[in-house]
Design an enzyme around this catalytic site. Structure first.
Site, PDB file in Angstrom:
ATOM      1  N   LYS A  20     -68.336  50.869  50.065  1.00 11.39           N
ATOM      2  CA  LYS A  20     -68.959  52.192  49.799  1.00 11.39           C
ATOM      3  C   LYS A  20     -69.946  52.168  48.801  1.00 11.39           C
ATOM      4  O   LYS A  20     -70.864  53.042  48.792  1.00 11.39           O
ATOM      5  CB  LYS A  20     -67.861  52.804  49.079  1.00 11.39           C
ATOM      6  CG  LYS A  20     -67.939  53.960  48.280  1.00 11.39           C
ATOM      7  CD  LYS A  20     -66.687  54.632  47.398  1.00 11.39           C
ATOM      8  CE  LYS A  20     -67.233  55.419  46.559  1.00 11.39           C
ATOM      9  NZ  LYS A  20     -67.904  54.745  45.334  1.00 11.39           N
ATOM     10  N   ASN A  21     -70.065  51.070  47.882  1.00 13.54           N
ATOM     11  CA  ASN A  21     -70.944  50.956  46.914  1.00 13.54           C
ATOM     12  C   ASN A  21     -72.337  50.268  47.252  1.00 13.54           C
ATOM     13  O   ASN A  21     -73.170  50.076  46.406  1.00 13.54           O
ATOM     14  CB  ASN A  21     -70.588  50.557  45.384  1.00 13.54           C
ATOM     15  CG  ASN A  21     -69.566  51.475  44.968  1.00 13.54           C
ATOM     16  OD1 ASN A  21     -69.372  52.562  45.421  1.00 13.54           O
ATOM     17  ND2 ASN A  21     -68.771  51.078  43.745  1.00 13.54           N
ATOM     18  N   ARG A  98     -73.463  61.360  44.026  1.00 11.81           N
ATOM     19  CA  ARG A  98     -74.400  61.034  42.981  1.00 11.81           C
ATOM     20  C   ARG A  98     -75.426  60.132  43.783  1.00 11.81           C
ATOM     21  O   ARG A  98     -76.581  59.947  43.352  1.00 11.81           O
ATOM     22  CB  ARG A  98     -73.814  60.077  41.840  1.00 11.81           C
ATOM     23  CG  ARG A  98     -73.126  61.002  40.761  1.00 11.81           C
ATOM     24  CD  ARG A  98     -72.471  59.844  39.873  1.00 11.81           C
ATOM     25  NE  ARG A  98     -73.437  59.119  39.236  1.00 11.81           N
ATOM     26  CZ  ARG A  98     -73.998  59.405  37.981  1.00 11.81           C
ATOM     27  NH1 ARG A  98     -73.920  60.590  37.620  1.00 11.81           N
ATOM     28  NH2 ARG A  98     -74.608  58.510  37.548  1.00 11.81           N
ATOM     29  N   CYS A 122     -67.265  61.203  40.814  1.00 10.89           N
ATOM     30  CA  CYS A 122     -65.830  61.443  40.196  1.00 10.89           C
ATOM     31  C   CYS A 122     -66.049  61.769  38.848  1.00 10.89           C
ATOM     32  O   CYS A 122     -66.990  61.537  37.920  1.00 10.89           O
ATOM     33  CB  CYS A 122     -65.227  59.833  40.214  1.00 10.89           C
ATOM     34  SG  CYS A 122     -64.626  59.552  41.881  1.00 10.89           S
ATOM     35  N   ASP A 312     -63.609  49.631  38.721  1.00 12.69           N
ATOM     36  CA  ASP A 312     -62.775  50.379  39.739  1.00 12.69           C
ATOM     37  C   ASP A 312     -61.483  49.409  40.139  1.00 12.69           C
ATOM     38  O   ASP A 312     -60.925  49.981  41.135  1.00 12.69           O
ATOM     39  CB  ASP A 312     -63.924  50.261  40.992  1.00 12.69           C
ATOM     40  CG  ASP A 312     -64.948  51.208  40.506  1.00 12.69           C
ATOM     41  OD1 ASP A 312     -64.680  52.241  40.712  1.00 12.69           O
ATOM     42  OD2 ASP A 312     -66.186  50.469  40.426  1.00 12.69           O
ATOM     43  N   VAL A 334     -66.628  50.129  30.464  1.00  5.54           N
ATOM     44  CA  VAL A 334     -67.821  50.691  31.446  1.00  5.54           C
ATOM     45  C   VAL A 334     -67.933  52.211  31.381  1.00  5.54           C
ATOM     46  O   VAL A 334     -68.998  52.770  31.417  1.00  5.54           O
ATOM     47  CB  VAL A 334     -67.584  50.212  32.838  1.00  5.54           C
ATOM     48  CG1 VAL A 334     -68.844  50.656  33.574  1.00  5.54           C
ATOM     49  CG2 VAL A 334     -67.477  48.708  32.989  1.00  5.54           C
TER      50      VAL A 334
HETATM   51  N1  EPU Z   1     -75.409  55.328  32.261  1.00  5.14           N
HETATM   52  C1  EPU Z   1     -75.886  55.852  31.453  1.00  5.14           C
HETATM   53  N2  EPU Z   1     -76.938  56.383  31.974  1.00  5.14           N
HETATM   54  C2  EPU Z   1     -77.648  56.338  33.178  1.00  5.14           C
HETATM   55  C3  EPU Z   1     -76.636  55.774  34.082  1.00  5.14           C
HETATM   56  C4  EPU Z   1     -75.406  55.070  33.658  1.00  5.14           C
HETATM   57  O1  EPU Z   1     -75.585  56.163  30.362  1.00  5.14           O
HETATM   58  O2  EPU Z   1     -78.507  56.713  33.592  1.00  5.14           O
HETATM   59  C5  EPU Z   1     -73.935  54.728  32.021  1.00  5.14           C
HETATM   60  C6  EPU Z   1     -72.656  55.536  32.618  1.00  5.14           C
HETATM   61  O3  EPU Z   1     -72.417  56.539  31.977  1.00  5.14           O
HETATM   62  C7  EPU Z   1     -71.705  54.400  32.427  1.00  5.14           C
HETATM   63  C8  EPU Z   1     -72.438  53.210  32.626  1.00  5.14           C
HETATM   64  O4  EPU Z   1     -73.768  53.257  32.575  1.00  5.14           O
HETATM   65  O5  EPU Z   1     -70.867  54.391  31.342  1.00  5.14           O
HETATM   66  C9  EPU Z   1     -72.221  52.299  34.022  1.00  5.14           C
HETATM   67  O6  EPU Z   1     -72.902  53.265  34.987  1.00  5.14           O
HETATM   68  P1  EPU Z   1     -73.515  52.716  36.379  1.00  5.14           P
HETATM   69  O7  EPU Z   1     -74.685  53.463  36.504  1.00  5.14           O
HETATM   70  O8  EPU Z   1     -73.118  51.274  36.435  1.00  5.14           O
HETATM   71  O9  EPU Z   1     -72.531  53.475  37.358  1.00  5.14           O
HETATM   72  P2  EPU Z   1     -72.851  54.188  38.902  1.00  5.14           P
HETATM   73  O10 EPU Z   1     -74.147  53.417  39.459  1.00  5.14           O
HETATM   74  O11 EPU Z   1     -72.999  55.620  38.547  1.00  5.14           O
HETATM   75  C10 EPU Z   1     -71.422  52.511  40.359  1.00  5.14           C
HETATM   76  C11 EPU Z   1     -70.567  52.897  41.378  1.00  5.14           C
HETATM   77  C12 EPU Z   1     -69.034  53.159  40.579  1.00  5.14           C
HETATM   78  C13 EPU Z   1     -68.841  52.011  39.624  1.00  5.14           C
HETATM   79  C14 EPU Z   1     -69.860  51.542  38.782  1.00  5.14           C
HETATM   80  C15 EPU Z   1     -69.887  50.292  37.794  1.00  5.14           C
HETATM   81  C16 EPU Z   1     -71.555  53.896  43.233  1.00  5.14           C
HETATM   82  C17 EPU Z   1     -71.910  54.848  44.055  1.00  5.14           C
HETATM   83  N3  EPU Z   1     -70.560  54.025  42.151  1.00  5.14           N
HETATM   84  O12 EPU Z   1     -71.559  53.875  39.572  1.00  5.14           O
HETATM   85  O13 EPU Z   1     -68.036  53.254  41.481  1.00  5.14           O
HETATM   86  O14 EPU Z   1     -67.711  52.127  39.116  1.00  5.14           O
HETATM   87  O15 EPU Z   1     -71.178  51.525  39.532  1.00  5.14           O
HETATM   88  O16 EPU Z   1     -69.509  49.236  38.580  1.00  5.14           O
HETATM   89  O17 EPU Z   1     -72.018  52.625  43.441  1.00  5.14           O
HETATM   90  C18 EPU Z   1     -66.017  54.219  42.283  1.00  5.14           C
HETATM   91  O18 EPU Z   1     -66.567  53.353  43.430  1.00  5.14           O
HETATM   92  O19 EPU Z   1     -65.081  54.748  42.246  1.00  5.14           O
HETATM   93  C19 EPU Z   1     -67.042  54.227  41.391  1.00  5.14           C
HETATM   94  C20 EPU Z   1     -67.140  55.186  40.577  1.00  5.14           C
END
Ligand code: EPU
Length: 442
Positions: A20-21, A98, A122, A312, A334
């Site tokens: 999914k990611n 997102r 989420c 996750d 995280v």
């Molecule tokens: N963050 C910021 N600013 C930003 C972007 C991120 O402060 O502009 C912070 C976030 O708030 C968080 C941290 O950085 O505290 C990590 O966020 P990250 O950007 O790594 O997460 P993401 O890309 O939004 C993806 C996965 C998540 C998974 C995380 C961490 C997808 C669609 N989602 O999210 O998956 O938990 O990476 O590995 O790829 C899930 O599968 O249930 C899920 C939430």
């Protein structure tokens, strides 16, 4: 609404397909090519439907592969007629995803502009997009915030840049990759995320003609090119779904063969799984996870970016830890707000306390703030049925597993959220011997 009857160990086989990611990001990458791309292993999940719709709104033709159909999850993505989608349609369609933020770079390269509606996802913390917007500005994009979303324009071709992330964000790293590959000149990204899904996206982009080097010290160097072609790619398997089923086996005292699971993506999870008393066998076509009988052992763990224990994986494992003897400590580093799901577990009889302090590990970004980001689980505690509404993807999976491990019948609503990231969820549960009845909401 679902009536879940507890007390049955989950036993049998499930298959995991593309992650999914990764899959939605690979779909977005197809926008960068001058020729069609073929993606295999695409799971039937809501996030894929949303990205399909978004790409279609931007003129990309997305069709199932001619011969292979759903069994192989093949999609053909043809970006020959990319155009700016209607803002109203994009806004209406993006819903809870997102992913739209990742369309920015590719659309800026192709059309010179992009519109990104307010983002959902989420409810597991603030989930800001400041890193994304900062890096896009560094590439030369002009970012205007409007009441309905964000409008971006590229007055000229985006230029490569040197940038360091304040935190190794998965999404912001993907943003840089998807933008840098077609920018003019070289981009260097420091403090990049290096999750397996990021490495798979690097493979996709390299197949398209991109030039990317990966330094294990979290530095990515990308040489921009003028043109990219389509790709042919099979997604890496969903290690988060695999870990979820593994924890479900442990929590219910069951035995689940997860076809498609890959050891190399789950090394840290497997270490913890074994430490708390689970058994696993790595086989040629997947990994078999089981509860060997007897007591489980409590543990101390901290979620982290790769190669750490993934955030996750935490929620389904917490359900298994309610069955372990002793005190377990989980420090979530995280996301600041990822223990909301424990409320329902407490109502089911679990002993779980949340703390603002960084417990059991190194201090993290959330330590001096007001976030309940450490959990102490004391076990073993028998779980009893309760009624609840699914809060988010991973929390929701955990609640269902808890209900299956509990004594009695739980009433669960909002189950649809789980379809965002777990394909054929109820069918798989059924195949594992879970007992539940679906009924229309009152
Ligand atoms: N963050 C910021 N600013 C930003 C972007 C991120 O402060 O502009 C912070 C976030 O708030 C968080 C941290 O950085 O505290 C990590 O966020 P990250 O950007 O790594 O997460 P993401 O890309 O939004 C993806 C996965 C998540 C998974 C995380 C961490 C997808 C669609 N989602 O999210 O998956 O938990 O990476 O590995 O790829 C899930 O599968 O249930 C899920 C939430």
């Amino acid at each position: 609404m679902l009536d879940v009857h507890g007390g049955v160990p989950l036993k049998g086989t499930v298959r995991v397909r593309g992650a999914k990611n990764l899959v939605p990001k690979a779909m977005v990458a197809a926008l960068l090519g001058d020729t069609p791309s073929v993606l295999r292993g695409v799971p039937a999940i809501r996030d894929v439907e949303i990205v399909t719709g978004l790409l279609e709104l931007h003129g990309v033709r997305v069709t199932p592969g001619p011969d292979r159909g759903d069994a192989d999850g093949e999609l053909v993505l043809d970006p020959a007629a990319v155009e700016q989608g209607s803002i109203v349609d994009i806004d209406a369609h993006a819903g809870s995803s997102r992913i739209p933020i990742l369309l920015c770079g590719p659309l800026l390269h192709r059309l010179g502009q992009a519109f990104i509606p307010d983002l959902g996802g989420c409810r597991i913390g603030d989930r800001p997009i400041d890193f994304h917007l900062d890096v896009l500005r560094k590439f030369g994009a002009v970012v205007d915030k409007t009441p309905g979303g964000i409008r971006l324009t590229a007055p000229q071709r985006l230029r490569g840049t040197k940038v360091g992330l304040p935190y190794p964000s998965v999404g912001a790293t993907e943003q840089v990759l998807l933008t840098a590959v077609r920018a003019e000149g070289v981009t260097e990204l420091r403090n990049a995320a290096i999750e397996p899904e990021i490495m798979d996206l690097v493979m996709v982009l390299q197949k398209m003609g991109a030039s990317i080097t990966v330094d294990p010290a979290r530095v990515l160097r990308i040489e921009g090119v003028d043109r990219l072609d389509g790709y042919f790619h099979r997604s890496l398997p969903d290690r988060n779904e695999a870990a979820s089923w593994a924890s479900a086996a442990l929590a219910t005292g069951g035995d689940i063969m997860v076809e498609g699971a890959r050891q190399q993506d789950m090394v840290t999870f497997l270490n913890i799984f074994r430490k708390i008393g689970g058994r696993f066998d790595v086989l040629e076509d997947g990994i078999r996870f089981r509860h060997p009988g007897g007591d489980l052992t409590s543990t101390v763990l901290e979620t982290d970016v790769h190669p750490g224990f993934m955030t996750d994986w935490q929620q389904p494992l917490v359900v298994a830890l309610t069955r372990a003897s002793g005190v377990s400590i989980i420090h979530e580093t995280v996301y600041e707000n990822r223990f909301g799901f424990t409320d329902a577990l407490r109502r089911m009889g679990a002993t779980i306390q949340l703390y603002r302090e960084c417990l059991g590990g190194t201090p993290c970004r959330f330590g001096r703030q007001n976030y309940l980001h450490s959990a102490v689980v004391a076990g073993p505690t028998p779980l009893r049925a309760a009624d609840f509404t699914v809060p988010d993807l991973r929390g929701g999976f955990s609640h269902i597993v808890a209900a299956l491990a509990a004594e009695g019948t739980s009433q669960v609503s909002g189950i649809d959220v789980i379809n965002r990231g777990y394909e054929h969820f109820l069918d798989k549960l059924h195949g594992l011997g879970a007992r539940f009845d679906a009924k229309a909401a009152a």
